[in-house]
Design a protein around this motif. Structure first.
Motif, PDB file in Angstrom:
ATOM      1  N   LEU A   1       0.803  -1.165   0.015  1.00  0.00           N
ATOM      2  CA  LEU A   1       0.026  -0.048   0.084  1.00  0.00           C
ATOM      3  C   LEU A   1       0.962   1.277   0.051  1.00  0.00           C
ATOM      4  O   LEU A   1       0.513   2.195  -0.765  1.00  0.00           O
ATOM      5  CB  LEU A   1      -0.847   0.084   1.284  1.00  0.00           C
TER       6      LEU A   1
ATOM      7  N   THR B   1      -6.215   4.620  -7.247  1.00  0.00           N
ATOM      8  CA  THR B   1      -5.412   4.071  -5.781  1.00  0.00           C
ATOM      9  C   THR B   1      -6.104   3.804  -4.659  1.00  0.00           C
ATOM     10  O   THR B   1      -6.015   2.845  -4.386  1.00  0.00           O
ATOM     11  CB  THR B   1      -4.461   5.385  -5.271  1.00  0.00           C
TER      12      THR B   1
ATOM     13  N   GLY C   1      -6.276   0.053  -3.326  1.00  0.00           N
ATOM     14  CA  GLY C   1      -6.018  -0.305  -1.941  1.00  0.00           C
ATOM     15  C   GLY C   1      -7.165  -1.211  -1.378  1.00  0.00           C
ATOM     16  O   GLY C   1      -7.101  -2.239  -0.565  1.00  0.00           O
TER      17      GLY C   1
END
Length: 375
Positions: free
Chosen positions: A6, A36, A40
């Motif tokens: 991450l 993004t 995640g």
């Protein structure tokens, strides 16, 4: 590991947000932020699929492949992040460059980004399925004459699961039978989790045909799945002997081959406690251990040969500046092939299946034919 991936993704997103495309385009900035965030969430889902409370809502196939592909995306994202860093710092396109140079740099950057996906795709769809027979002569000058030329066929790290079908395992069994070996050896990790079809794996392994039978040891994934006792008992009913802290002596002419086996040996505990009691005097002693890292202890105890798996040959191996880089090297120096020490030897197979990522790079799957030789 999740936190590391991450953090890398966030760092790469930061570089993209400060890039010229995002600086001049609100849509590009929102695309980077949304991508993004979605990445995640997907990675967190892959992490949660490790746990029974989550994966019980999915079929074993979907849970296995879902987690595998998510982990693979994590791997690809790291490669892409490296590509972004290289592009930003070493392949930067400046206005003062000539048109030809700018075109070259743009092409190189696109190729660099595309390579990450192409290499991973090769590992998933081609090399992971490129099963072959690997033959290895094991020379022992003091080998009894009646054992000279003895053929041992080894299958290990099968990991029958969503990543390896029963049809693919059947192909490996057929390949092993074509060797017309004297003894078949199965050195652990028949499955990956408790949801995997252990009985189907044992049923396929019962098709092995050799002169003296099928013997084996169990691996860490039988331990994790709490399946050691079942594998031992169900295997015995199908003609497979899994040697759990015990040995079997086989006669070939006037010579004795002593096969000893141990359950998975975790690194946090002393290796092979009491295994020296299984050594047979005047016999050629072979230790079956899933973990190859026990080799120095086995050699000191008097085993002439250790046969192991566990490492998958690293599964993903990259050579940089003549250095073989793979994760297996972090926990054992014995990760692929033949190693010798003080007259003893260990052979480590790359195995058949995969774990974690459904990918193999630089470590193709294999069935092994080992020949004992005097010279």
């Amino acid at each position: 590991m999740l936190a590391t991936v991450l953090a890398i993704q966030v760092g790469a997103a930061g570089l993209l947000l400060w890039g010229p495309a995002a600086v001049h385009s609100l849509r590009a900035r929102w695309t980077v932020l949304a991508g993004t965030g979605l990445s995640g969430l997907v990675l967190v889902l892959g992490f949660l699929l490790r746990f029974g409370r989550v994966n019980r809502y999915f079929s074993p196939w979907w849970a296995g492949w879902g987690r595998g592909l998510i982990i693979t995306w994590g791997f690809v994202s790291i490669l892409l992040a490296v590509a972004v860093i290289i592009s930003r710092w070493w392949l930067r396109v400046r206005p003062e460059y000539s048109a030809a140079r700018r075109a070259f740099l743009h092409t190189t950057r696109a190729a660099l980004l595309g390579t990450s996906a192409a290499v991973t795709g090769y590992g998933v769809f081609i090399e992971r399925r490129s099963l072959s027979l690997r033959e290895q002569d094991l020379v022992f000058p003091g080998l009894p004459p009646d054992l000279d030329g003895l053929r041992l066929v080894q299958l290990t790290d099968i990991h029958l699961s969503p990543f390896l079908s029963e049809r693919e395992l059947a192909r490996a069994i057929d390949m092993a039978n074509e060797t017309r070996a004297h003894v078949a050896l199965v050195t652990g990790d028949l499955i990956t989790t408790g949801n995997d079809p252990l009985d189907s794996c044992l049923r396929q392994l019962s098709r092995l045909r050799t002169d003296a039978g099928t013997f084996g040891c169990l691996g860490n994934h039988e331990l994790y799945a709490d399946a050691e006792d079942h594998a031992e008992k169900a295997g015995a009913r199908l003609g497979q002997q899994y040697l759990r802290q015990r040995a079997e002596s086989l006669k070939f002419g006037q010579a004795t081959l002593n096969l000893a086996g141990v359950d998975y040996q975790p690194s946090r505990k002393p290796y092979l406690v009491g295994a020296e009691r299984m050594i047979a005097p005047k016999a050629f002693n072979i230790l079956l251990s899933h973990n190859p890292d026990v080799f120095p202890v086995a050699a000191r105890q008097g085993y002439q040969l250790t046969i192991a798996g566990h490492t998958h040959g690293g599964q993903i191996r990259v050579e940089i500046l003549h250095k073989d880089l793979n994760i297996a090297r972090f926990y054992t120096p014995y990760f692929d092939g033949l190693y010798r020490r003080d007259g003893a030897a260990v052979f480590v197979s790359r195995g058949i299946g995969t774990i974690g990522l459904p990918v193999r790079l630089g470590a193709p799957p294999e069935v092994n034919l080992l020949r004992l030789c005097r010279i």
